[in-house]
Design a protein around this motif. Sequence first.
Motif, mmCIF file in Angstrom:
data_model
loop_
_atom_site.group_PDB
_atom_site.id
_atom_site.type_symbol
_atom_site.label_atom_id
_atom_site.label_comp_id
_atom_site.label_asym_id
_atom_site.label_seq_id
_atom_site.Cartn_x
_atom_site.Cartn_y
_atom_site.Cartn_z
ATOM 1 N N GLU A 42 3.298 -9.287 3.583
ATOM 2 C CA GLU A 42 2.045 -8.753 3.055
ATOM 3 C C GLU A 42 1.650 -7.501 3.815
ATOM 4 O OE1 GLU A 42 -2.677 -9.994 2.617
ATOM 5 O OE2 GLU A 42 -1.257 -11.312 3.626
ATOM 6 N N LEU A 43 1.348 -6.471 3.069
ATOM 7 C CA LEU A 43 0.845 -5.238 3.656
ATOM 8 C C LEU A 43 -0.667 -5.368 3.825
ATOM 9 C CD1 LEU A 43 1.265 -2.323 4.554
ATOM 10 C CD2 LEU A 43 1.105 -1.637 2.171
ATOM 11 N N VAL A 44 -1.137 -5.332 5.051
ATOM 12 C CA VAL A 44 -2.553 -5.551 5.322
ATOM 13 C C VAL A 44 -3.348 -4.260 5.215
ATOM 14 C CG1 VAL A 44 -4.200 -6.295 7.062
ATOM 15 C CG2 VAL A 44 -2.038 -7.506 6.781
ATOM 16 N N ALA A 58 -18.320 3.124 0.359
ATOM 17 C CA ALA A 58 -17.621 1.904 0.766
ATOM 18 C C ALA A 58 -18.180 0.683 0.043
ATOM 19 C CB ALA A 58 -17.734 1.726 2.285
ATOM 20 N N LYS A 59 -19.491 0.638 -0.151
ATOM 21 C CA LYS A 59 -20.088 -0.497 -0.877
ATOM 22 C C LYS A 59 -19.601 -0.529 -2.326
ATOM 23 C CE LYS A 59 -24.446 -2.837 -1.877
ATOM 24 N NZ LYS A 59 -23.942 -3.299 -3.194
ATOM 25 N N VAL A 60 -19.529 0.642 -2.956
ATOM 26 C CA VAL A 60 -19.023 0.702 -4.336
ATOM 27 C C VAL A 60 -17.602 0.160 -4.390
ATOM 28 C CG1 VAL A 60 -18.362 2.238 -6.218
ATOM 29 C CG2 VAL A 60 -20.498 2.645 -4.978
ATOM 30 N N LEU A 61 -16.741 0.651 -3.493
ATOM 31 C CA LEU A 61 -15.332 0.267 -3.528
ATOM 32 C C LEU A 61 -15.131 -1.213 -3.227
ATOM 33 C CD1 LEU A 61 -13.728 3.372 -1.752
ATOM 34 C CD2 LEU A 61 -14.062 2.971 -4.201
ATOM 35 N N GLN A 76 -2.875 -3.923 -4.959
ATOM 36 C CA GLN A 76 -2.524 -2.503 -5.026
ATOM 37 C C GLN A 76 -3.522 -1.643 -4.238
ATOM 38 O OE1 GLN A 76 -3.391 0.199 -8.293
ATOM 39 N NE2 GLN A 76 -1.198 0.345 -8.728
ATOM 40 N N PHE A 77 -4.793 -2.055 -4.220
ATOM 41 C CA PHE A 77 -5.808 -1.238 -3.566
ATOM 42 C C PHE A 77 -6.294 -1.820 -2.238
ATOM 43 C CE2 PHE A 77 -10.375 0.114 -3.177
ATOM 44 C CZ PHE A 77 -10.108 1.442 -2.875
ATOM 45 N N SER A 78 -6.156 -3.120 -2.040
ATOM 46 C CA SER A 78 -6.749 -3.755 -0.862
ATOM 47 C C SER A 78 -6.266 -3.172 0.468
ATOM 48 C CB SER A 78 -6.515 -5.269 -0.893
ATOM 49 O OG SER A 78 -5.138 -5.565 -0.911
ATOM 50 N N PRO A 79 -4.997 -2.789 0.639
ATOM 51 C CA PRO A 79 -4.611 -2.194 1.929
ATOM 52 C C PRO A 79 -5.332 -0.873 2.199
ATOM 53 C CG PRO A 79 -2.672 -2.940 0.728
ATOM 54 C CD PRO A 79 -3.820 -2.978 -0.231
ATOM 55 N N HIS A 80 -5.599 -0.094 1.138
ATOM 56 C CA HIS A 80 -6.336 1.157 1.322
ATOM 57 C C HIS A 80 -7.807 0.869 1.619
ATOM 58 C CE1 HIS A 80 -2.875 3.472 -0.053
ATOM 59 N NE2 HIS A 80 -2.747 2.599 -1.034
ATOM 60 N N LEU A 81 -8.365 -0.126 0.966
ATOM 61 C CA LEU A 81 -9.747 -0.493 1.219
ATOM 62 C C LEU A 81 -9.919 -0.970 2.654
ATOM 63 C CD1 LEU A 81 -12.600 -0.910 0.094
ATOM 64 C CD2 LEU A 81 -11.892 -3.208 -0.621
#
Length: 961
Positions: free
Chosen positions: A723-725, A788-791, A801-806
Amino acid sequence: MSRRGPKHFTKLALVLSASDEPADTDLSRFRDRILTASAGDELLALWRRKLTAWDFEQSPAWSATAPRTPERRAEVYDKLAFGADLRKALDAAVPVHAEPGPVTISREFQPWYTRELAANRSFYWNSYERLLRRKGWSDAAVSSLDEASHAVVERLADPTRDDPYGARGLVVGYVQSGKTANFTGVTAKAIDAGYRLVIVLGGTLNLLRGQTQRRLDMELIGQENILGAADPNDPDALVSIDYQDDEDWPAKFVSFGARPSLLGAFDIERLTSRDRDYMSLERGISALEFEKPERTRPLYDPANLHAARARIMVVKKNKSVLEKLVKDLKKIGPILGEIPALIIDDESDQASVNTTDPKKWEAGKVTRTAINGQISKLLKLLPRAQYVGYTATPFANVFIDPSDEEDLFPRDFLISLPRPSGYMGVQDFHDLNDPDGEGEAERKHVRGIYDSTGDRLQEALDGFVLTGALKLYRAAHGVSEEPFRHHTMLVHESVRMSEHAALALRISTMWHNAAYTGPDGHARLSALFEKDFRAHADHSLPTPATYAELKPHVARAHQLINRGGTPVIVVNGDSERDYAQPDLDFDRTPNVWKILVGGTKLSRGFTVEGLTVSYYRRTTQQADTLMQMGRWFGFRPGYRDLVRLYIGREEQLGRGRTAKTVDLYEAFEAICRDEELFRAELTRYAPLVDGRPQVTPAQIPPLVAQHLPWVKPSARNKMFNAELVEVRSPGTWVEPTAYPENSEGLAHNTECWEPVLAALGQDPVSLSVGDGSAYEARVVTVPHETLAKVLCDLRWSTPSQFSPHLEFLLGAGQEPAKIDDWLVITPLQTSTRRVEARVLGHGPFALARRARRRGPLFGALSEPKHRDAALRVAGAVETAGNPTVEQYVRPRRGALLLYPVVESEPRLAPDGTIDPGDLVLAFSFVAPKSSVGSGRPLVRFRTIDSSRRDAVIIERDDAGS
């Protein structure tokens, strides 16, 4: 001008001058010679070769500048003490080759293979390099191969070291991109350096193994080693030589002029031949008895090693063959521990990977598949053996359990080769950066299986005849005939052999009813020529202006294809006899002009020479398998403009209730994006930080992407849990595409963006960077906490797909991101056909039309012309923007492009409002380049391996330990 680097040229000329008179140190005549040199000038050729070699050299002792850069070239000129006028002349004659080089992810290793050592022991490499130049390889191509093969060999263990160590590595090329050339170069350098037993695992078919053997014999081993003690002038002595019936023997086989051992080098003994796989060690144990001038010292002692012959065998990946080899080696005894050996595994993700289920292993015991088990035994028998796998689809290899010491995980290095010059690959068939659908690449080369009239197989057959005639036309007008020796078409619809015969019969019937030499046939060919091939012709190559000019060559093309009474050969079967067809042996058969029908055997490792037209419909649920099916990738000199791919669109996958409609072209595009992303990530993490690796090969698996839900990176039994964290992406463009498909999720996301939509300025501003075109946009600066709250609140169809960037943007990692605020940019559409709508009472906003191209995933969302301003604001590019852009540039500011996207004709309320559930608020962003310290690693992983049953966070600071 040695490999030790450039030296002061005029001083060197004085030292080397044999005359009593002072050497002419006026470089103006040298400059004039360069300026007036013809293409074949020997002096210019010498300088082109030297400058290119210095430009390409990776991490030389004499330079700290990056290879293939103007800075490296300037340093070379400084060391040569060349003036500005001479530099300008040489730059014009030999431009800096800026294409990327090999990318290496590696553990720390003990340097031993220096450039000086490589230059001092280079008999077989020099011979191979000369051969490549005779074949027409450019200086850049030769230097690129030199650097890539050097990068492999330097990461192997020193063959003269006292303590045995077996490195494990993986080299990743492109499908049909010349990986054999790389491992031939690696083999040449390795045996020059002291490796004395080379075992090449060359495919799963005799045909493929024989092709690899012939290639090594022709380009590396050479005439004198093949002949051995036989007299080349004695016909009786040549009866036993396996190439006596080969039309390329001996003219195209490398020759050293004499036995290498008589020239101060060492001989190579073949333990296999073109037609004979490994059977047994001839002469038994004596076959691996090495000469030892110093009998009291081990073989790996330099006094013994460099006088010994090298042994090379090319072995099929077959259980019984490998069992024989292992059994024979066991008889050799202790000498095996002294032999520096190299095992090259071609197509290493096929058959070599252990695919048994770890849950079924007995406690403390790993159960292995047959070929994986035999390779593991080979490595145990040869403690000094280095294992290097080669593949274009590395996913199965990087998913091997890294804690299994007896398996083939590339624990020491992973090297990604650059895309070669002249190679037709992803970018030639897929317009990856075109958000509006069909682009130039698709228009030129890609056709659907169906059109308004039905199946286009007849059109594909017509195209095959036309392209054959065009090749004959070009050969008659001065283009080299060598690339046109073979001319083939591939038809791949199914893996079921029962369907191949029916398809071949259908094609034969269509062929014989096509009337190619009659009026109807010529009328069809003429229409297709005008509509397709003349419209997309490369006008730097001879191309007829009318079909009438081409018509005389059509009959000859038809004759060549129909030779033997049929245009079709079927390529399938369960035994080797099914592949013993002359028209499948492209090496021995002078001209193969055929339509090949088949399934699995037409993929993996099988090069379809002269492939020009492909008709492809087969589906698969594994990305690496699908990529290997892409036989249309490769080199097409003289006819790349003629290549056509007919590929299934909207095909049916599966049966019954689980059936789904898929688009094969989009599936290929998705996995091509995955592959490009994988390579880009390797490039990103390859640079050392404080002299240590950012990541090691054990941390590569999480970098493998999966963009299409129904296409997995590899077979399930080749993947382990990883898993990519977190992905830290300062100054890097990030474009999520996994938006919800249901109206509830879309409405939720739209409402999340309401505070930003409300804050956007009403007055448009003009944005541009450098010479790029300007565009109008509405903008607003929002605090990082607001964005950050929006994202955090957004929903995704594929959250991973997006969680590691978040994770990075939230500052939840080891080092919080340094971000103050964001410039949000909403581009305006200027087209007269634009549609505008109000969103949640705000706006109006110009709606962008996009389509989901891979399941729930969109293709490109942002437009390239909009990105420059965002990159400039985030400090990712140095080129200045217009005054409006520059006023927004801040060190800790990121930039985000926000697109209100619709997937179909929008339904607007009377007041111009769009339903939030009909809208995708898509975004792309670039975090400020300064958001992570330059010395900090960029990734953090969580992975599970079999040695630790619980999930473990691999801290980045420990990555190199």
